[in-house]
Design an enzyme around this catalytic site. Structure first.
Site, mmCIF file in Angstrom:
data_model
loop_
_atom_site.group_PDB
_atom_site.id
_atom_site.type_symbol
_atom_site.label_atom_id
_atom_site.label_comp_id
_atom_site.label_asym_id
_atom_site.label_seq_id
_atom_site.Cartn_x
_atom_site.Cartn_y
_atom_site.Cartn_z
ATOM 1 N N ARG A 54 -6.504 -0.179 -26.757
ATOM 2 C CA ARG A 54 -5.935 -0.724 -28.374
ATOM 3 C C ARG A 54 -4.967 1.218 -28.192
ATOM 4 N NH1 ARG A 54 -10.011 -1.131 -29.935
ATOM 5 N NH2 ARG A 54 -10.691 0.147 -32.419
ATOM 6 N N THR B 273 -25.112 -2.993 -30.811
ATOM 7 C CA THR B 273 -23.987 -2.433 -30.937
ATOM 8 C C THR B 273 -22.663 -3.381 -31.533
ATOM 9 O OG1 THR B 273 -24.118 -0.407 -29.671
ATOM 10 C CG2 THR B 273 -21.736 -0.974 -30.307
ATOM 11 N N GLU C 42 1.104 3.825 1.913
ATOM 12 C CA GLU C 42 1.864 4.077 3.308
ATOM 13 C C GLU C 42 3.821 3.109 3.034
ATOM 14 O OE1 GLU C 42 -2.890 3.821 4.770
ATOM 15 O OE2 GLU C 42 -0.952 2.936 3.146
ATOM 16 N N HIS D 31 0.702 -1.084 -0.145
ATOM 17 C CA HIS D 31 -0.145 -0.395 -0.054
ATOM 18 C C HIS D 31 0.883 1.155 -0.163
ATOM 19 C CE1 HIS D 31 -3.948 -2.092 1.536
ATOM 20 N NE2 HIS D 31 -3.568 -2.764 0.321
ATOM 21 N N ARG E 168 -11.131 4.468 -21.616
ATOM 22 C CA ARG E 168 -11.103 3.247 -21.363
ATOM 23 C C ARG E 168 -10.112 2.509 -20.046
ATOM 24 N NH1 ARG E 168 -12.552 0.896 -27.374
ATOM 25 N NH2 ARG E 168 -14.717 1.431 -27.585
ATOM 26 N N CYS F 95 -1.465 -1.193 7.245
ATOM 27 C CA CYS F 95 -0.602 -0.156 7.036
ATOM 28 C C CYS F 95 -0.705 0.571 8.515
ATOM 29 C CB CYS F 95 -1.195 0.639 6.459
ATOM 30 S SG CYS F 95 -1.522 -0.017 4.717
#
Length: 358
Positions: free
Chosen positions: A217, A206, A53, A51, A194, A87
């Site tokens: 891409r 579609t 931290e 993480h 995206r 953490c």
């Protein structure tokens, strides 16, 4: 600028490096400050990795300074064991006396427990510095945990005379291709968008008309998960959404039989819903189950308008090209006024934000 805001701003700046890479975790930035000087900094780079931290503390060369330092974190440090240790334990073990936090983590595994642990172990803790900015940073994470749905972004292109597409009925895969309305620079912006979101949704028409890849891409980054609404599973395996290169979720009607050939496609999952009931809510339930925190809805018009009519959207990007289609399918409309507009070589991108979301 106040001193705490100065360093929390840096945390936010660092955290943004993780956009699109940390799912299902939030984006987090951290800096360690000693004597009004940053001596360590880091951000959460990918799920399962250290993480923010940890990166920040490990980057401090002279660890003896930590006992007199302050650590700034854009999000409440975790207090539970997941893929990495808590953490808060590292902060306490490092003897850092002061902790400044941007926003509380509403995930039930944390939700104030990190702050409590730090205080119980002698740390001076301040919470809520640049809180609004920190909440905005992790709008996807908070929406997912608080509203139990992905953060929803609508996107479409409209011609200069207000059309979404020409009227066309594609019966042959060889003829399936998009009606390009915007220039290549605008198209690259779409691919950039995206890379920052976890999934992308389109409807059956579609896919049949455009045969899209639904990837990123044309921009460096991570590809989204493809989600295809296909009530009767009429899309054949020859279409690019079934090329096996990206994780793909197909949402079909509960009464549709799934053919055996679907099992031959790598990283493909078929989910079933009841198309007689609220489709949008059921789609969001499926995506929540798959731990998808953000979704781009790219079309078609009926699907976009379903989200608009149910007021289930958070942001929208509307690209307006110079092309005149002179008829066809009228573009969807949003009642909200755009927040910002951007020029892309004579074309515009309007950004909308829903003022009242569900």
């Amino acid at each position: 600028m106040k001193i705490h805001e100065k360093y929390l701003s840096r945390c936010i700046e660092l955290a943004k490096n993780g956009l699109g890479l940390t799912y299902p975790n939030p984006m987090v930035g951290a800096v360690v400050v000693w004597n009004d000087k940053i001596i360590g900094e880091g951000w959460h780079q990918k799920a399962g990795g250290p993480h923010a931290e940890v990166h920040a503390i490990n980057s401090v060369k002279d660890k003896s300074l930590l006992k007199d330092a302050t650590i700034y974190v854009s999000l409440e440090p975790c207090s539970h064991y997941g893929k990495t240790p808590p953490c808060v334990d590292l902060i306490v073990q490092s003897k850092i006396p002061n902790v400044v936090i941007g926003s509380i983590d509403t995930n039930s595994l944390v939700a104030g427990k990190g702050v409590e642990h730090l205080k119980n172990n002698g740390c001076n803790v301040e919470v809520g510095v640049l809180e609004k900015d920190c909440l905005e940073l992790n709008k996807r994470f908070y929406t997912y945990h608080n509203k139990r749905r992905p953060y929803i972004i609508l996107k479409w292109a409209t011609s200069n005379d207000g059309y979404f597409d020409v009227d066309r009925d594609i019966s042959d895969l060889a003829d399936a291709k998009p009606t390009w309305i915007t220039n290549t620079y605008a198209q690259q912006l779409v691919h950039q968008l995206r890379t920052g979101e976890q999934a992308i949704l389109v409807g059956t028409k579609t896919v049949l008309k455009d045969n899209p890849k639904l990837d990123a891409r044309n921009f460096s980054g991570k590809n989204p998960i493809r989600v295809v609404l296909d009530k009767s599973l009429k899309i054949s395996l020859n279409y690019q959404v079934f090329n096996g290169k990206l994780k793909t979720i197909v949402i079909a009607d509960k009464g549709t039989e799934v053919a055996n050939f679907f099992t031959t496609i790598s990283d493909l999952k078929v989910e079933k819903i009841d198309f007689q009931n609220n489709i949008v809510l059921q789609i969001l339930e499926v995506l929540y189950k798959h731990e998808i925190q953000s979704l781009i809805v790219e079309g078609g018009k009926q699907l976009l308008e379903s989200f608009i009519n149910h007021n289930l959207w958070d942001e929208a990007f509307v690209f307006k090209g110079k092309v005149e289609l002179k008829g066809g399918i009228k573009s969807p409309e949003i009642k909200e006024k755009w927040i910002t507009q951007r020029d892309v070589l004579g074309e515009t991108v309007s950004f909308y934000k829903n003022s009242i979301t569900k």
